[in-house]
Write a protein that holds these residues in place. Structure first.
Motif, PDB file in Angstrom:
ATOM      1  N   GLU A  96      96.633  24.860  55.793  1.00 11.90           N
ATOM      2  CA  GLU A  96      95.965  23.595  56.092  1.00 11.90           C
ATOM      3  C   GLU A  96      94.450  23.754  56.050  1.00 11.90           C
ATOM      4  O   GLU A  96      93.733  22.873  55.550  1.00 11.90           O
ATOM      5  CB  GLU A  96      96.408  23.111  57.470  1.00 11.90           C
ATOM      6  N   LEU A  97      93.941  24.875  56.564  1.00 10.18           N
ATOM      7  CA  LEU A  97      92.499  25.095  56.579  1.00 10.18           C
ATOM      8  C   LEU A  97      91.949  25.325  55.176  1.00 10.18           C
ATOM      9  O   LEU A  97      90.802  24.977  54.889  1.00 10.18           O
ATOM     10  CB  LEU A  97      92.162  26.291  57.474  1.00 10.18           C
ATOM     11  N   PRO A 135      87.942  20.865  53.038  1.00 11.83           N
ATOM     12  CA  PRO A 135      86.572  21.178  52.600  1.00 11.83           C
ATOM     13  C   PRO A 135      85.567  20.870  53.704  1.00 11.83           C
ATOM     14  O   PRO A 135      85.799  20.045  54.592  1.00 11.83           O
ATOM     15  CB  PRO A 135      86.381  20.272  51.385  1.00 11.83           C
ATOM     16  N   LEU A 136      84.427  21.523  53.614  1.00 14.61           N
ATOM     17  CA  LEU A 136      83.350  21.265  54.562  1.00 14.61           C
ATOM     18  C   LEU A 136      82.668  19.945  54.242  1.00 14.61           C
ATOM     19  O   LEU A 136      82.650  19.496  53.089  1.00 14.61           O
ATOM     20  CB  LEU A 136      82.332  22.404  54.533  1.00 14.61           C
ATOM     21  N   SER A 137      82.077  19.348  55.264  1.00 11.28           N
ATOM     22  CA  SER A 137      81.378  18.089  55.101  1.00 11.28           C
ATOM     23  C   SER A 137      79.894  18.345  54.852  1.00 11.28           C
ATOM     24  O   SER A 137      79.355  19.398  55.185  1.00 11.28           O
ATOM     25  CB  SER A 137      81.564  17.229  56.356  1.00 11.28           C
ATOM     26  N   SER A 138      79.233  17.369  54.268  1.00 10.36           N
ATOM     27  CA  SER A 138      77.792  17.475  54.078  1.00 10.36           C
ATOM     28  C   SER A 138      77.016  17.122  55.346  1.00 10.36           C
ATOM     29  O   SER A 138      75.806  17.299  55.403  1.00 10.36           O
ATOM     30  CB  SER A 138      77.343  16.558  52.926  1.00 10.36           C
ATOM     31  N   ARG A 139      77.713  16.606  56.359  1.00 16.35           N
ATOM     32  CA  ARG A 139      77.083  16.276  57.629  1.00 16.35           C
ATOM     33  C   ARG A 139      77.227  17.448  58.588  1.00 16.35           C
ATOM     34  O   ARG A 139      78.330  17.959  58.819  1.00 16.35           O
ATOM     35  CB  ARG A 139      77.706  15.013  58.228  1.00 16.35           C
ATOM     36  N   ALA A 190      87.025  25.168  55.301  1.00 13.27           N
ATOM     37  CA  ALA A 190      87.058  25.569  56.712  1.00 13.27           C
ATOM     38  C   ALA A 190      87.683  26.945  56.876  1.00 13.27           C
ATOM     39  O   ALA A 190      87.289  27.716  57.761  1.00 13.27           O
ATOM     40  CB  ALA A 190      87.846  24.533  57.520  1.00 13.27           C
ATOM     41  N   PHE A 191      88.637  27.282  56.018  1.00 15.48           N
ATOM     42  CA  PHE A 191      89.270  28.598  56.110  1.00 15.48           C
ATOM     43  C   PHE A 191      88.271  29.703  55.811  1.00 15.48           C
ATOM     44  O   PHE A 191      88.187  30.705  56.530  1.00 15.48           O
ATOM     45  CB  PHE A 191      90.452  28.666  55.145  1.00 15.48           C
ATOM     46  N   GLU A 192      87.502  29.576  54.739  1.00 15.75           N
ATOM     47  CA  GLU A 192      86.513  30.588  54.393  1.00 15.75           C
ATOM     48  C   GLU A 192      85.442  30.710  55.471  1.00 15.75           C
ATOM     49  O   GLU A 192      84.999  31.822  55.803  1.00 15.75           O
ATOM     50  CB  GLU A 192      85.874  30.252  53.048  1.00 15.75           C
ATOM     51  N   ALA A 228      77.370  20.743  51.781  1.00 22.11           N
ATOM     52  CA  ALA A 228      78.789  20.965  52.087  1.00 22.11           C
ATOM     53  C   ALA A 228      79.187  22.418  51.865  1.00 22.11           C
ATOM     54  O   ALA A 228      80.347  22.721  51.601  1.00 22.11           O
ATOM     55  CB  ALA A 228      79.661  20.046  51.241  1.00 22.11           C
ATOM     56  N   VAL A 229      78.200  23.288  51.924  1.00 19.04           N
ATOM     57  CA  VAL A 229      78.428  24.721  51.730  1.00 19.04           C
ATOM     58  C   VAL A 229      77.785  25.457  52.902  1.00 19.04           C
ATOM     59  O   VAL A 229      76.671  25.126  53.320  1.00 19.04           O
ATOM     60  CB  VAL A 229      77.827  25.223  50.398  1.00 19.04           C
ATOM     61  N   ALA A 230      78.485  26.450  53.445  1.00 20.94           N
ATOM     62  CA  ALA A 230      77.959  27.291  54.525  1.00 20.94           C
ATOM     63  C   ALA A 230      77.666  28.681  53.973  1.00 20.94           C
ATOM     64  O   ALA A 230      78.351  29.163  53.060  1.00 20.94           O
ATOM     65  CB  ALA A 230      78.947  27.377  55.680  1.00 20.94           C
TER      66      ALA A 230
END
Length: 553
Positions: free
Chosen positions: A37-38, A42-46, A138-140, A158-160
């Motif tokens: 699920e993770l 995807p990550l959000s831009s906020r 979110a998993f990464e 949207a990238v960490a």
């Protein structure tokens, strides 16, 4: 007193809010998240959404640290540094990440409107660590945070960024307690994966040394590394190891023993089929033979495969001492192995069925020592062996300062008291003591404990069938070992099948200058270990140097 309490209660402010139950207060982190699920999340831009997601998934854990900050001047761009307290080095986070992100962005004069390339500047110039990775799901992101990385998030991206900054407590390099040597290196593996690989690379500086990382355990996410030497290890063996590891689908891998039990060929056999060691020098020597090693994060025990029976009777010290001394000690190990397996059974069978095999004077002494003993030889031996094994296990589990005294004093006191009470004979105490000492000679604990387990069924056969039962038990063990394989290699190689060239390192330990070839069943692509003509010799009469510098075959 009651009036005072009532007056005090009137003074306290009353809240109209209904008290929240335990179940209601914890519903926000009762939801569990699976890896699949993770990976799809995807990550959000906020920035706020990403931080809320991290808090929700990690259940508002107390060791979760979120440091929000502003990048640049004129209000700047919101950002945050996220890490786990105790898993990440705070010094690196403070000096390298937070200081670099805040001060350098201000010095560059970056503002909120002119920060279109801020993320690129942060990744390439403001994060001064050795390794930076990007996470888009979110998993990464959580996988990096939970392994000690510090995550950098910026508003509008949207990238960490995952900056490597591990800081968990680590045990220092110490001498292995399970494989003590008189002569040899004093370094042993630790629980840190990267420390263990560095100990191997420091001894094996070869570009063909391959280290491949995989992750096992759906919930523990344990890092496991496959180590081998390209050109020496059989590609089919390497692929077989990878295939067996890829089939492991479990919740967690806590120690390398979990992997060992899931990849061995014969799970119902008492004999170990995967060699484990804490010594880097032992791992390097086996890698040079063409074997494959598995290093597990969180444990100092490294697995090596394939592992034949003769490997468990050898020690690292055999190759650091003179060859004739090593050969004598190796003979001692084989004799002790047989004695620890069948010595009590021989005592039971001879005293019960085959008294004619005992010399007359010795038979009279045995009969005199057993006079008054109320139990047959089997019950007598079983009680003493069980007591000895219980004392040995108690000595291991108790604190080190107490355990040794309990095991030694307990054996002496119980043995003497048993003889004085007439429960067992004095000869039985001697047999059990010799058996226990012989079992301590085994250099590998996994093989020693297998012999300890097999000793009891052979005792049963000796009590029912005598010497014939002992021979039947030994034959059954031999047939079982001959039918076993360890990752495709016969367990009794090079004895069965017979490889005469490999016998130089089985019953005897030939001189190093005579062991020119690697094991025949392993390194088939490069079977020659060294050049010929390395036998040392005194200088000749003309003053020339002795020895030869032969050619590699």
């Amino acid at each position: 007193m009651v009036r005072i309490l009532k007056k005090f209660a009137r003074i306290l402010p009353r809240s109209n809010k209904k008290p929240q139950s335990f179940k209601e207060s914890h519903t926000q982190w009762e939801q569990s998240f699976e890896a699949g699920e993770l990976k799809k999340m995807p990550l959000s831009s906020r920035l706020k959404d990403n931080l809320a997601l991290i808090k929700q998934i990690l259940g508002h854990s107390s060791d979760l640290v979120i440091r929000e900050l502003q990048l640049g001047v004129d209000g700047g761009v919101p950002g945050a540094v996220v890490f786990i307290d105790g898993m990440t080095d705070k010094g690196t986070v403070n000096d390298t990440l937070i200081k670099g992100l805040t001060l350098e962005s201000r010095m560059a004069g970056l503002g909120g409107k002119a920060a279109g390339n801020l993320f690129t500047l942060v990744r390439n110039f403001m994060i001064n660590v050795s390794s930076v990775k990007e996470a888009v799901t979110a998993f990464e992101l959580l996988d990096g945070i939970l392994y000690g990385d510090a995550a950098v998030l910026v508003e509008g991206e949207a990238v960490a960024l995952l900056a490597t900054a591990p800081g968990w407590p680590v045990r220092g390099i110490e001498e292995p307690t399970s494989e003590s040597l008189v002569r040899g290196p004093r370094e042993g593996f630790t629980e840190l994966l990267r420390t263990n690989t560095s100990l191997i690379r420091r001894r094996l500086r070869n570009p063909n040394l391959v280290v491949e990382k995989i992750t096992l355990g759906e919930r523990t996410r344990t890092f496991v590394e496959i180590v081998y030497v390209r050109g020496l290890a059989d590609p089919r063996l390497v692929q077989e190891v990878k295939d067996r590891l890829s089939r492991i689908k479990v919740d967690g891998i806590i120690e390398s023993g979990n992997i060992e039990e899931l990849i061995e060929d014969h799970p119902y056999s008492p004999f170990p089929q995967v060699f484990r060691t804490e010594r880097p020098d032992r791992v390097v020597s086996m890698l040079l033979d063409g074997r494959v090693a598995i290093i597990t994060d969180g444990t100092p025990f490294v697995l090596i495969m394939p592992a034949e029976f003769v490997v468990f009777v050898q020690s690292s010290e055999d190759y650091y001492e003179r060859f004739f001394l090593a050969t004598a000690v190796r003979w001692l190990r084989y004799i002790a192995f047989i004695a620890s397996l069948i010595l009590p059974s021989l005592y039971i069978s001879i005293t019960t069925f085959h008294q004619e095999m005992i010399p007359t004077r010795l038979l009279i002494n045995i009969a005199a020592s057993r006079e008054g003993v109320p139990f047959p030889a089997f019950v007598e031996a079983f009680l003493m062996e069980f007591t000895f094994e219980a004392l040995r296990e108690a000595g291991i589990r108790l604190p080190r300062n107490v355990g040794q005294a309990v095991s030694i004093v307990g054996a002496l006191v119980i043995g003497q008291a048993s003889v004085s009470a007439g429960i067992v004979s004095s000869l039985m105490v001697i047999v059990v003591a010799l058996t226990g000492i012989s079992s301590f000679v085994a250099p590998v604990f996994s093989m020693a404990i297998a012999v300890r387990v097999l000793r009891f069924p052979i005792m049963v056969l000796a009590a029912t069938l005598g010497i014939f039962g002992v021979m039947m038990g030994l034959l059954a063990i031999l047939v079982h070992m001959a039918s076993m394989r360890s990752f495709g290699i016969p367990y009794l190689a090079p004895l069965a099948p017979l490889h005469a060239r490999d016998l130089k390192d089985v019953v005897i330990r030939a001189p190093l200058w005579a062991m020119e070839a690697r094991p025949s069943e392993l390194a088939k692509e490069d079977p020659i270990r060294q050049t010929t003509g390395l036998k040392p010799a005194p200088p000749t009469q003309k003053g020339q140097k002795g020895g030869g510098g032969g050619q590699r075959r």
